[in-house]
Enzyme design. Structure first.
Site, PDB file in Angstrom:
ATOM      1  N   ASP A 366       5.070  10.447  -0.057  1.00  0.00           N
ATOM      2  CA  ASP A 366       5.424   9.151   0.539  1.00  0.00           C
ATOM      3  C   ASP A 366       6.871   9.152   1.028  1.00  0.00           C
ATOM      4  OD1 ASP A 366       5.642   6.010   0.621  1.00  0.00           O
ATOM      5  OD2 ASP A 366       3.529   6.422   0.232  1.00  0.00           O
ATOM      6  N   LYS A 476       0.101   8.731   6.432  1.00  0.00           N
ATOM      7  CA  LYS A 476       0.119   7.294   6.138  1.00  0.00           C
ATOM      8  C   LYS A 476       1.171   6.681   7.055  1.00  0.00           C
ATOM      9  CE  LYS A 476       1.425   4.219   2.270  1.00  0.00           C
ATOM     10  NZ  LYS A 476       1.886   4.258   0.877  1.00  0.00           N
ATOM     11  N   MET A 479       4.762   0.300   8.324  1.00  0.00           N
ATOM     12  CA  MET A 479       5.501  -0.616   9.224  1.00  0.00           C
ATOM     13  C   MET A 479       6.023  -1.729   8.337  1.00  0.00           C
ATOM     14  SD  MET A 479       5.806  -3.370  11.257  1.00  0.00           S
ATOM     15  CE  MET A 479       6.137  -3.828  12.918  1.00  0.00           C
ATOM     16  N   CYS A 526      -0.741   1.129   7.248  1.00  0.00           N
ATOM     17  CA  CYS A 526      -0.037   0.475   6.149  1.00  0.00           C
ATOM     18  C   CYS A 526       1.016  -0.425   6.774  1.00  0.00           C
ATOM     19  CB  CYS A 526       0.626   1.549   5.274  1.00  0.00           C
ATOM     20  SG  CYS A 526       1.554   0.872   3.877  1.00  0.00           S
ATOM     21  N   ASP A 534      -6.210  -5.054  10.323  1.00  0.00           N
ATOM     22  CA  ASP A 534      -6.989  -5.721  11.368  1.00  0.00           C
ATOM     23  C   ASP A 534      -7.853  -4.706  12.092  1.00  0.00           C
ATOM     24  OD1 ASP A 534      -5.474  -4.654  13.772  1.00  0.00           O
ATOM     25  OD2 ASP A 534      -3.828  -5.649  12.713  1.00  0.00           O
ATOM     26  N   GLU A 614      -7.389   9.493 -21.498  1.00  0.00           N
ATOM     27  CA  GLU A 614      -7.389   8.949 -20.132  1.00  0.00           C
ATOM     28  C   GLU A 614      -7.586  10.062 -19.102  1.00  0.00           C
ATOM     29  OE1 GLU A 614      -4.800   4.837 -20.254  1.00  0.00           O
ATOM     30  OE2 GLU A 614      -3.679   6.728 -20.318  1.00  0.00           O
TER      31      GLU A 614
HETATM   32  C1  GLA Z   1       5.621   0.177   1.823  1.00  0.00           C
HETATM   33  C2  GLA Z   1       4.236   0.703   1.493  1.00  0.00           C
HETATM   34  C3  GLA Z   1       4.268   1.446   0.181  1.00  0.00           C
HETATM   35  C4  GLA Z   1       5.256   2.577   0.264  1.00  0.00           C
HETATM   36  C5  GLA Z   1       6.619   2.050   0.651  1.00  0.00           C
HETATM   37  C6  GLA Z   1       7.580   3.170   0.941  1.00  0.00           C
HETATM   38  O1  GLA Z   1       5.980  -0.833   0.951  1.00  0.00           O
HETATM   39  O2  GLA Z   1       3.317  -0.327   1.458  1.00  0.00           O
HETATM   40  O3  GLA Z   1       2.991   1.936  -0.118  1.00  0.00           O
HETATM   41  O4  GLA Z   1       4.794   3.526   1.192  1.00  0.00           O
HETATM   42  O5  GLA Z   1       6.568   1.218   1.807  1.00  0.00           O
HETATM   43  O6  GLA Z   1       8.807   2.709   1.351  1.00  0.00           O
END
Ligand code: GLA
Length: 739
Positions: A366, A476, A479, A526, A534, A614
């Site tokens: 991420d 991913k 925005m 995202c 949408d 778990e």
């Molecule tokens: C947004 C996304 C999260 C993550 C952060 C990273 O909030 O929804 O899932 O990717 O940005 O900054």
């Protein structure tokens, strides 16, 4: 033939397998809306009663006849300035601000196949699956034309609409509003159902009675937003999940929008939906055209459940594209909730290693891998790998992840720039901002001017270099702020509305080009969670991160609301750590998994930090998901409880198309002592069959499951015959097989 023109009655009927939509070329060429409902043959225009409604204006060419008024007739594409004071779909003015627009029927044609739109997402179909109707209206006093396009998809029970506006005059005109479609309903009592929310609390169902006023839902944020969703339902007052009439309006657009719905003075309902008209002011030069985004309409006489299933099919099969559309998605793990932007390749590999041991199939890296991105004040716009921070190249990290038998994906936020970035220092003009004023910040970042092709291309080229290096299978695309001080150095974009529209087209162009270059890429949308969930985005991304709220209990409500307009397989959903970082609530890991399986399914935590027990559960969860993946994602989806009003338990189920199996999901929300047995009434099974639960071997008559219901299980105390009531937040997933 699904579109039938009856010359004698002057009606045009659009038939799907179960519904009919009808318009009529009325007196003076006014295009009337006569009917939308269950399949029907004949002329429904008897419902329109011509009479003097008392001081409603009349077109000049009616002479002394006061029974014809745009203010009281049901219209296909109501236009302001022709004497209709209800909510308009179209509003045009001259440059001096004079309202004009008296639209009259000019011609129509019926074409095989479904029209498509240039630069905008739209429902697509094979030529044999659809027909198109085009009706051209002309302004009575000038060369302004509106072509209304209707796509009829009979087996889907969907009718799409859009409008193309053409200025063939020799002067500039201003479009104050150009909606995608509207519905006029002659009789009955109706409600508006819309999906409101906030960051970490998206798409909460709200139902309001339509009275003698206009209800306005929508957003001014330039994105479809967390706060309202561009999907609404107009429902008969008595309609519920299984009964009653309702209409869906699903706008296939990712920018600001509005829906105006209300009852007029004579009790008739109008709902108009399209691009946000506030400050739209779209200048249309001579010979220029404006294409409104598409809206997909559906009508159900069997409540919301059926309406939702129509949209699920439409989006899954006629909006989503690419190789991932029908393929089972990889079970992924994302590092965001585990590390934030502070990580090294070593840390990522340790998360990936444990995840791969437990059966996870893809590692997603991420935010934080690029530029000087150690917190959210810097780095956006600099799409080069921070190798110093990672401790290796992106290619090496990807290689190490693949050596674990996993796929690899990365996070990007291409539309954004931080002031503290090389991109901004070199090209401050690339950001939207008003000259001479301080830019408004959102998460300390500015929005790049995606209305300009060179800006889109610059960002795309940089990102492609990284993708070429690491050969990511997944991206991913985030925005994380709305559009605010909208001003561009691009001289073409003279109005806020035009710039915002071009911006959205730029975002679509970015994704289209990305997918052209990497056709096998799985793109997940995202927007600070689900702020741009949408149908427009789903044309490019077959899945969208549903919310930054990963608390299983909150997620039930968010996914419930989302399921009204969008299918399960589009909802990004992960199991995260407990207590939850936001709500501080703890739920069993099984519950978190059952809820995440009502979505794309994955993990968002460091699995090194969970207990052995778990870890074994995680292995089982992944096995279950892979075994039932097709049923969970492609089965017909039924909401079994109303989670906005029933606070005792939530339940939903998926039934295979041939009804041979089903999967029932129950989460207990509230408990009490010596509690009465509760039952969940099932739906969608073959009523003449029996179904077996292969775990208990109990055989259930389907008719009884759909009337008495399925008893909420009472688990055994370990090692005894004694049972207990289900615990708070305990979840059950029951597979039923038809005998
Ligand atoms: C947004 C996304 C999260 C993550 C952060 C990273 O909030 O929804 O899932 O990717 O940005 O900054």
């Amino acid at each position: 033939m699904s579109i039938i023109y009856n010359e004698q009655n002057q009606t045009i009927s659009l038939h799907t397998d179960n519904t009919t939509y009808q318009m009529k070329i009325g007196p003076l060429g006014l295009l009337l809306h006569t009917y939308y409902g269950p399949l029907m043959d004949g002329d429904a225009s008897y419902g329109i009663i011509y009479r003097d409604h008392g001081f409603s204006p009349n077109p000049h060419d009616t002479g002394r006849d006061r029974t014809i008024s745009a203010d009281t007739l049901p219209l296909e594409y109501p236009c302001e300035a022709a004497g209709d004071f209800r909510a308009p779909a179209l509003s045009i003015s001259t440059e001096d601000g004079v309202l004009i627009g008296d639209m009259r029927y000019q011609s129509h044609r019926i074409i095989k196949g479904k029209y498509s739109l240039k630069d905008l997402p739209a429902v697509y179909a094979e030529e044999s699956e659809a027909e198109t109707l085009e009706v051209t209206l002309k302004e009575k006093f000038s060369e302004i034309y509106v072509t209304l396009q209707y796509g009829v998809l009979p087996s889907l029970d969907v009718i799409t609409r859009t409008a193309l506006i053409e200025n063939r005059t020799d002067r500039k005109i201003i479009l104050n509003q150009a909606a995608s479609g509207s519905i006029d309903i002659l009789s009955g009592e109706w409600d508006l159902i819309h999906f409101q929310g906030r960051h970490a609390g998206e798409r909460s169902l709200e139902r309001v009675a339509l009275g003698h006023r206009e209800e306005l839902v929508g957003t001014r944020r330039g994105v479809s937003s967390h706060h309202q969703n561009p999907f609404v339902i107009i429902a008969e007052r008595k309609a519920n999940e299984e009964y009653g009439a309702c209409y869906g309006m699903n706008l296939i657009y990712s920018g600001g929008f509005s829906c105006n719905a209300g009852t007029d003075a004579f009790g008739r309902v109008r709902a108009v939906m399209g691009i946000q008209p506030e400050h739209f002011d779209y200048p249309l030069e001579p010979k220029e055209t404006f294409q409104a985004p598409e809206i997909a309409l559906a009508c159900s006489n069997e409540g919301f459940g059926r309406l939702s299933r129509i949209y699920h099919k439409m989006i899954a099969e006629h909006i989503c594209r690419g190789p991932w559309k029908n393929k089972q998605r990889p079970v992924l793990i994302n590092n965001w909730e585990a590390t934030g932007p502070n990580f090294t390749a070593e840390k990522i590999l340790s998360i990936a290693k444990k995840a791969s041991e437990l059966g996870v199939e893809m590692m997603v890296l991420d935010d934080g891998w690029f530029g000087k991105r150690d917190d959210d004040f810097a780095g956006l716009g600099d799409w080069y790998v921070n190798e110093e921070k990672l401790g290796c190249t992106m290619g090496k990290l990807a290689e190490d992840i693949r050596a674990l038998g996993m796929k690899f994906g990365i996070w990007i936020e291409p539309e954004m720039v931080n002031e503290d970035s090389d991109l901004y220092r070199t090209h401050p003009d690339y950001a939207l901002q008003i000259p001479g004023r301080d830019p408004v910040l959102g998460r300390s970042q500015l929005v790049l001017d995606f209305s300009r092709e060179e800006v889109v291309d610059h960002v795309l080229d940089q990102i492609c270099e990284v993708l070429d290096e690491c050969k990511a299978e997944y991206v991913k695309m985030d925005m994380n702020r709305p559009l605010c001080d909208v001003w561009s150095l691009n001289s073409d974009t003279e109005s806020r509305g035009k710039l915002q529209y071009r911006y959205v087209l730029g975002v679509y162009r970015f994704m289209e080009k990305l997918l052209e270059r990497y056709p096998d890429l799985l793109l997940e949308g995202c927007c600070s969670g689900g702020g741009r969930f949408d149908a427009g985005m789903l044309y490019y991304c077959p899945q969208i991160w549903c919310s930054d709220n990963t608390d299983a209990i909150d997620r039930i409500r968010i996914q419930y609301g989302t399921s009204f307009g969008y299918p399960v397989r589009t909802m990004g959903a992960h199991v995260s750590a407990c207590p939850n970082y936001d709500t501080w609530r703890s739920t069993p890991i099984n519950t978190r998994a059952v809820v995440a399986m009502e979505g794309t399914f994955g993990y968002e935590l460091d699995l090194n930090h969970i207990s052995e027990e778990e870890m074994n559960e995680v292995k089982d969860q992944i096995r279950t998901f892979k075994k039932f993946g097709s049923l969970l994602h492609n089965g017909d989806y039924y909401r079994l409880t109303d989670v906005m009003n029933n606070h005792q338990e939530a339940a939903w189920m998926m039934v295979s198309e041939d009804q041979s199996e089903a999967i029932l999901n129950i989460v207990v929300l509230d408990v009490t002592g010596n509690r009465p047995q509760r039952y969940i009434r099932l739906a969608g099974l073959d009523p003449e069959a029996t179904y077996t639960d292969p775990v208990t071997d109990v055989v259930y008559p389907a008719a009884a499951l759909m009337s008495i219901g399925f008893p909420i299980p009472r688990p055994h105390f370990p090692g005894t015959e004694w049972t207990r009531g289900a615990a708070e937040y305990e979840a059950f997933q029951i597979h039923l097989i038809k005998n």
